[in-house]
Design an enzyme around this catalytic site. Structure first.
Site, PDB file in Angstrom:
ATOM      1  N   SER A  51       0.844  -1.206   0.000  1.00 40.56           N
ATOM      2  CA  SER A  51       0.000   0.000   0.000  1.00 40.56           C
ATOM      3  C   SER A  51       0.876   1.252   0.000  1.00 40.56           C
ATOM      4  CB  SER A  51      -0.927  -0.001   1.219  1.00 40.56           C
ATOM      5  OG  SER A  51      -0.198  -0.246   2.408  1.00 40.56           O
ATOM      6  N   LYS A 119       5.136 -11.225   3.087  1.00 41.34           N
ATOM      7  CA  LYS A 119       3.713 -11.506   2.863  1.00 41.34           C
ATOM      8  C   LYS A 119       3.437 -11.525   1.369  1.00 41.34           C
ATOM      9  CE  LYS A 119       0.252  -8.327   3.636  1.00 41.34           C
ATOM     10  NZ  LYS A 119      -0.335  -8.181   2.290  1.00 41.34           N
ATOM     11  N   GLU A 188      -8.788  -9.866   4.226  1.00 37.08           N
ATOM     12  CA  GLU A 188      -9.182  -8.483   3.920  1.00 37.08           C
ATOM     13  C   GLU A 188     -10.556  -8.444   3.248  1.00 37.08           C
ATOM     14  OE1 GLU A 188      -6.266  -6.062   1.888  1.00 37.08           O
ATOM     15  OE2 GLU A 188      -7.705  -4.406   1.628  1.00 37.08           O
TER      16      GLU A 188
END
Ligand code: KIV
Length: 279
Positions: A51, A119, A188
């Site tokens: 992000s 990740k 998510e």
């Protein structure tokens, strides 16, 4: 200030794995040295999320992140932290091609940053990549449900777990990530009841974002959480501060004082008057 990034004093991926079903695991994203220093005493895990491409670099999606970008921010966050488990996101294009590509990229991220884990996004489709990285002795966090690296393919940010077929696919994804050897998994943008069901279905901790309070931990993007996000703030975000207003107000007052010559004042210049100087 120099930080001691000693691996021994940090929370490890294995420590996180053992927290399944216990006190919720506190996670936030961090991308920079000063923010890592501020967050480190309060969290269990800091994610250097891809992000960062949107939040700090202004890209429209996380596809703007590169391996070099993730490594540079990972190094800054490592320098700014001493306690938290640091996880660095694998950017799109760095792991999907093959298990060998995934393992090579993960080795590079860990080798160049010293982070505790990496990740990647994906479930059944990426299980072989998770297994290849885990086989190198590198802890891997999974990421299922809404996967930001796939939003263009998916036609937008779509909440998951709304249909029976999708719920079955999510259960398969959660099982695949667990069986491939991930130490935890982010869920998510998934219907609350489904995220809770996934949490109770697998034996590794789930970290929710737009998911469920039943998850084993929670994560938010730091800029969202402190009210720095300028454009769209997702429904699942709770703003714990209003830094947008604080920064805009500071900039407006500074601009007014520069224009009126009120700044710099006597305390902010160097003069020969005794007792006035400060370094
Ligand atoms: O990149 C990121 O910030 C993330 C979190 C939203 C989990 O993947």
């Amino acid at each position: 200030m120099s930080r001691d990034p000693s691996a021994d004093s940090r929370i490890s991926a294995e420590d996180i794995r053992r927290r399944k079903g216990g006190v919720p695991i506190v996670c936030l994203t961090a991308y920079t040295y000063p923010v890592a220093r501020l967050l480190d005493p309060h969290v269990d895990l800091l994610l250097v999320g891809d992000s960062v491409a949107m939040v700090l670099h202004g890209h429209a999606t996380t596809l703007g992140a590169s391996l070099e970008m993730m490594i540079a921010h990972g190094q800054a966050v490592m320098r700014g932290s001493a306690k938290a488990c640091i996880v660095v996101d694998m950017p799109a294009g760095s792991y999907e091609a093959s298990p060998a590509q995934a393992a090579a990229s993960a080795r590079r991220i860990v080798g160049e940053t010293g982070c505790q884990a990496v990740k990647l996004e994906g479930g059944v489709d990426m299980a072989s990549r998770i297994a290849a990285i885990a086989a190198e002795g590198i802890p891997v966090m999974g990421h299922i449900g809404l996967q930001p690296q796939s939003v263009e393919k998916d036609g937008g940010y779509k909440i998951k777990g709304r249909t029976e077929d999708n719920i079955a696919a999510l259960l398969s994804d959660a099982e695949a990530v667990e069986q491939a050897g991930a130490f935890s998994v982010v869920i998510e943008g998934t219907m609350e009841a489904v995220a809770a069901k996934l949490t109770h279905h697998i034996s590794i901790p789930t970290i929710g974002i737009g998911a469920s309070a039943d998850c084993d931990g929670q994560i938010l993007v730091i800029d969202d959480m402190v009210g720095l996000t300028i454009d769209r703030v997702p429904k699942f975000v709770k703003e714990y501060a209003d830094l947008r207003s604080a920064i805009a107000d500071a900039a407006a007052r500074y601009a007014a004082e520069v224009r009126s010559r009120a700044f710099p004042g006597p305390d902010h210049v160097f003069t020969t008057a005794p007792g006035k100087d400060k370094t």
